[in-house]
Scaffold this active site. Structure first.
Site, PDB file in Angstrom:
ATOM      1  N   HIS A 138       0.831  -1.254  -0.141  1.00 46.64           N
ATOM      2  CA  HIS A 138      -0.048   0.174   0.170  1.00 46.64           C
ATOM      3  C   HIS A 138       0.940   1.285   0.090  1.00 46.64           C
ATOM      4  CE1 HIS A 138      -2.772   3.097   1.499  1.00 46.64           C
ATOM      5  NE2 HIS A 138      -3.742   2.322   0.931  1.00 46.64           N
ATOM      6  N   GLU A 142      -3.506   3.234  -7.293  1.00 50.59           N
ATOM      7  CA  GLU A 142      -4.004   4.187  -6.373  1.00 50.59           C
ATOM      8  C   GLU A 142      -2.926   5.430  -6.700  1.00 50.59           C
ATOM      9  OE1 GLU A 142      -6.396   2.912  -2.602  1.00 50.59           O
ATOM     10  OE2 GLU A 142      -4.327   1.900  -2.390  1.00 50.59           O
TER      11      GLU A 142
END
Length: 214
Positions: A85, A133
């Site tokens: 992430h 992202e």
């Protein structure tokens, strides 16, 4: 459509959100998964919600203090894990090791990437899915499918060119059902979100809104 709710380290009630996710998932063809803190994985899995870890380490059993062991995550009820992430970036070799560790434990893998080039590199590691992202949009409430739709469609093409079996998700700023539909229209088969549910006054209503158009 796959909807993955990352609770990060937000001061929320992971069990209540997981219960809401399990209930809402019964009303939709979408899969709704919840990724809590490691200590909450067992409690979240006990609700019946599809449960993911936020990270697993590229290690096996042994002297690895502080590592998140994939087998431990699986034993506590998780069925998958996020990796790399934007808030927990890893080196490519470590991501590769974590993918292998997760596969060894029977966990599905979602490797996050910032842009289509990184999506291609991540897809080459053979995860189940990659998620694009853009860091600048995370937590803003401005969906990537609106702010930069090309990055989603380009990410889908990048992954397809490397390994057509790898699913592509998108995240950053996803908060509404319209955002989810737009992601699907751009070729994504899933979405990642966090604050839109974890910080919502009514997480159940937020989840219901996300999947209502599906």
């Amino acid at each position: 459509m796959f909807v993955l709710v990352n609770l990060k380290a937000y001061p929320c009630d992971p069990v209540a959100i997981a219960e809401a996710a399990a209930d809402v998932a019964e009303t939709t063809p979408a899969t709704i998964a919840v990724a809590p803190q490691p200590a909450d994985i067992g409690r979240v899995a006990d609700t019946g919600a599809t449960t993911y870890a936020q990270h697993v380490s590229p290690t096996e059993h042994g002297s690895h203090t502080g590592s998140v062991l994939a087998e431990s995550v699986a034993d506590n009820g998780a069925v998958g894990t996020l990796l790399n992430h934007s808030e927990h970036r890893r080196r490519l070799a470590d991501i590769d090791g974590s993918v292998a560790a997760a596969e060894r434990a029977g966990l599905d893998t979602v490797v996050c990437a910032n842009n289509p080039a990184q999506v291609a590199a991540a897809a080459a590691l053979g995860p189940d899915a990659v998620a694009v992202e853009p860091p600048a949009l995370i937590g803003t409430g401005t969906p990537v499918s609106q702010a930069d739709p090309d990055i989603v469609s380009d990410a889908v093409a990048a992954a397809e060119a490397v390994d057509p079996s790898v699913d592509v998700y998108c995240g950053a700023g996803i908060t509404t059902g319209e955002d989810v539909v737009s992601a699907g229209d751009l070729g994504a088969s899933g979405v990642l979100l966090a604050s839109g549910v974890a910080k919502a006054d009514d997480p159940r209503a937020a989840l219901a809104d996300l999947v209502a158009p599906l």
